[in-house]
Design a protein around this motif. Structure first.
Motif, PDB file in Angstrom:
ATOM      1  N   THR A 157       9.618  15.699  12.054  1.00 37.53           N
ATOM      2  CA  THR A 157       8.866  16.272  13.042  1.00 37.53           C
ATOM      3  C   THR A 157       7.266  15.881  12.866  1.00 37.53           C
ATOM      4  N   HIS A 158       7.140  15.586  11.557  1.00 36.38           N
ATOM      5  CA  HIS A 158       5.648  15.592  11.275  1.00 36.38           C
ATOM      6  C   HIS A 158       5.296  14.010  10.924  1.00 36.38           C
ATOM      7  N   CYS A 159       3.994  13.922  10.454  1.00 34.42           N
ATOM      8  CA  CYS A 159       3.202  12.451  10.234  1.00 34.42           C
ATOM      9  C   CYS A 159       2.754  12.478   8.914  1.00 34.42           C
ATOM     10  N   PHE A 160       2.411  11.173   8.277  1.00 29.89           N
ATOM     11  CA  PHE A 160       2.172  11.274   7.167  1.00 29.89           C
ATOM     12  C   PHE A 160       0.873  10.185   7.177  1.00 29.89           C
ATOM     13  N   VAL A 161      -0.396  10.006   6.177  1.00 30.84           N
ATOM     14  CA  VAL A 161      -1.328   9.160   6.079  1.00 30.84           C
ATOM     15  C   VAL A 161      -0.817   8.474   4.791  1.00 30.84           C
ATOM     16  N   GLY A 162      -1.144   7.143   4.828  1.00 31.78           N
ATOM     17  CA  GLY A 162      -0.928   6.490   3.612  1.00 31.78           C
ATOM     18  C   GLY A 162      -2.089   5.344   3.458  1.00 31.78           C
ATOM     19  N   GLY A 163      -2.070   4.653   2.325  1.00 31.79           N
ATOM     20  CA  GLY A 163      -2.814   3.533   2.242  1.00 31.79           C
ATOM     21  C   GLY A 163      -2.794   3.062   0.624  1.00 31.79           C
ATOM     22  N   SER A 164      -3.724   1.920   0.610  1.00 27.63           N
ATOM     23  CA  SER A 164      -3.491   1.203  -0.816  1.00 27.63           C
ATOM     24  C   SER A 164      -5.068   0.992  -1.248  1.00 27.63           C
TER      25      SER A 164
ATOM     26  N   GLY B  62      -3.690   6.102 -10.197  1.00 31.82           N
ATOM     27  CA  GLY B  62      -4.132   6.968 -10.762  1.00 31.82           C
ATOM     28  C   GLY B  62      -5.585   7.847  -9.878  1.00 31.82           C
ATOM     29  N   ALA B  63      -5.714   7.059  -8.867  1.00 32.23           N
ATOM     30  CA  ALA B  63      -7.114   7.426  -8.112  1.00 32.23           C
ATOM     31  C   ALA B  63      -6.751   8.845  -7.405  1.00 32.23           C
ATOM     32  N   GLU B  64      -7.690   9.762  -7.332  1.00 28.10           N
ATOM     33  CA  GLU B  64      -7.312  11.168  -6.692  1.00 28.10           C
ATOM     34  C   GLU B  64      -7.640  10.976  -5.423  1.00 28.10           C
ATOM     35  N   VAL B  65      -6.879  11.320  -4.432  1.00 31.09           N
ATOM     36  CA  VAL B  65      -6.940  11.100  -2.935  1.00 31.09           C
ATOM     37  C   VAL B  65      -7.035  12.654  -2.288  1.00 31.09           C
ATOM     38  N   ILE B  66      -7.965  12.767  -1.611  1.00 34.06           N
ATOM     39  CA  ILE B  66      -7.995  14.069  -0.915  1.00 34.06           C
ATOM     40  C   ILE B  66      -8.386  14.066   0.648  1.00 34.06           C
TER      41      ILE B  66
ATOM     42  N   ASP C  70      -0.291   5.518  -6.832  1.00 41.72           N
ATOM     43  CA  ASP C  70       0.773   5.222  -7.906  1.00 41.72           C
ATOM     44  C   ASP C  70       0.594   3.929  -8.599  1.00 41.72           C
ATOM     45  N   THR C  71       1.384   3.244  -9.357  1.00 39.48           N
ATOM     46  CA  THR C  71       1.019   1.814 -10.043  1.00 39.48           C
ATOM     47  C   THR C  71       0.458   0.795  -8.997  1.00 39.48           C
ATOM     48  N   PHE C  72       0.990   0.908  -8.033  1.00 38.15           N
ATOM     49  CA  PHE C  72       0.481  -0.140  -7.092  1.00 38.15           C
ATOM     50  C   PHE C  72      -0.588   0.282  -6.402  1.00 38.15           C
ATOM     51  N   GLY C  73      -1.058   1.330  -6.601  1.00 39.13           N
ATOM     52  CA  GLY C  73      -2.505   1.854  -5.973  1.00 39.13           C
ATOM     53  C   GLY C  73      -2.145   2.536  -4.541  1.00 39.13           C
ATOM     54  N   GLU C  74      -0.883   2.713  -4.273  1.00 40.15           N
ATOM     55  CA  GLU C  74      -0.517   3.401  -2.885  1.00 40.15           C
ATOM     56  C   GLU C  74      -0.528   5.033  -2.971  1.00 40.15           C
TER      57      GLU C  74
END
Ligand code: SF4
Ligand code: SF4
Length: 284
Positions: free
Chosen positions: A195-202, A216-220, A234-238
């Motif tokens: 029912t809901h959405c996500f936002v993702g990126g690299s 290990g970058a912090e995403v807010i 994660d390890t792949f920056g995702e």
């Protein structure tokens, strides 16, 4: 107060193998259970069906699946339109469409807001998934769908209603379309996946002239200046931040790490978003 049947369905665990769908067919196609259900026709009926939803866009895409069936509502619209008591609620919470009394009552099909009732043209009969009431009455404690599911999607629970409300609150369970006020006895875990959405990126950064993934970058995630979600790459920056309401519009994403920082704004529509590659050190 009597214990009643409830079913919990965990959307995250379903991989669309369809074993549960086949189990319901196997149980009912060609088999009459007097007082419970007439035989299901060989084709055309999906008393238990699997819904599918794709979320995201390449390269961050996922397919999700969810079994749906009669919810055995405590305030069932199908009961209200039935004549001669053709649909009844048992003391244990299960709703039964009487295979004799319901004959000819096609209005019962249209009354279900979940589309959970099929019309048997040959028998002129509305039919639905009966929660394996005939088996539970014979001493079974789990439905056939639960027994055959290889990934543990289903959980059949017989408890008093206050205890079920506690379980639902503790485990964050949802019902399908609660705004209808039908009070289903089928609960869903991780329903947001449908029912809901996500936002993702690299996330990447320039390291000695080479573009590297940043782990290990912090995403807010913020909306109106307020934090509404957080993740770590994660390890792949995702990264992925989930449970965002569709069409909830205006967001700002901030990324921080020792390698630098960045920010990007976006509008969320009806579908999940992949923001692509976010380069640190170049704030947006
Ligand atoms: S889901 Fe539909 S068929 Fe089942 S009890 Fe509710 S209204 Fe009736
Ligand atoms: S058996 Fe389990 S995993 Fe397979 S489709 Fe049914 S609910 Fe999903």
């Amino acid at each position: 107060m009597a214990a009643k049947w409830n079913l919990v369905v965990d959307v995250e665990r379903c991989d669309n193998c369809r074993a549960c769908f086949i189990a319901v067919k196997d149980e009912h196609a060609g088999n009459d259970f007097p007082g419970y259900a007439a035989a299901q026709p060989a084709q055309g009926h999906n008393w238990l069906d699997i819904r599918r939803r794709e979320r995201g866009v390449y390269p961050l895409v996922e397919a999700r699946f969810m079994p749906v069936m009669c919810n055995h509502c405590d305030d069932a619209p199908c009961m209200k339109v039935a004549r001669d008591g053709a649909v009844r609620k048992r003391d244990d919470g299960i709703v039964i469409i009487d295979p004799v009394k319901a004959r000819g009552q096609k209005q019962i099909v249209a009354a279900c807001p979940y589309g959970a009732i099929s019309w048997n043209e040959e028998k002129q009969l509305p039919q639905h998934w009966i929660f394996d009431a005939h088996l539970l009455d014979a001493g079974w404690t789990r439905t056939r769908a639960e027994q055959c599911c290889p990934t543990g999607v289903f959980r059949t629970i017989k408890v008093e209603d206050p205890q079920m409300r506690e379980i639902a609150a503790r485990e964050g369970l949802d019902m399908l379309q609660p705004e209808l006020g039908t009070r289903p006895r089928v609960y869903y875990k991780n329903l947001h996946l449908m029912t809901h959405c996500f936002v993702g990126g690299s996330v990447v950064a320039d390291v000695a002239g080479v573009e590297e993934c940043v782990a290990g970058a912090e995403v807010i995630l913020k909306q109106g200046g307020r934090e509404v979600g957080r993740a770590t790459t994660d390890t792949f920056g995702e990264f992925k931040i989930d449970k965002l309401a569709p069409n909830s519009a205006d967001y700002r994403l901030e990324v921080r790490s020792a390698a630098g920082s960045s920010g990007v704004g976006f509008d969320l529509g009806a579908e999940s978003i992949y923001l692509g590659v976010i380069r640190l050190g170049t704030p947006g």
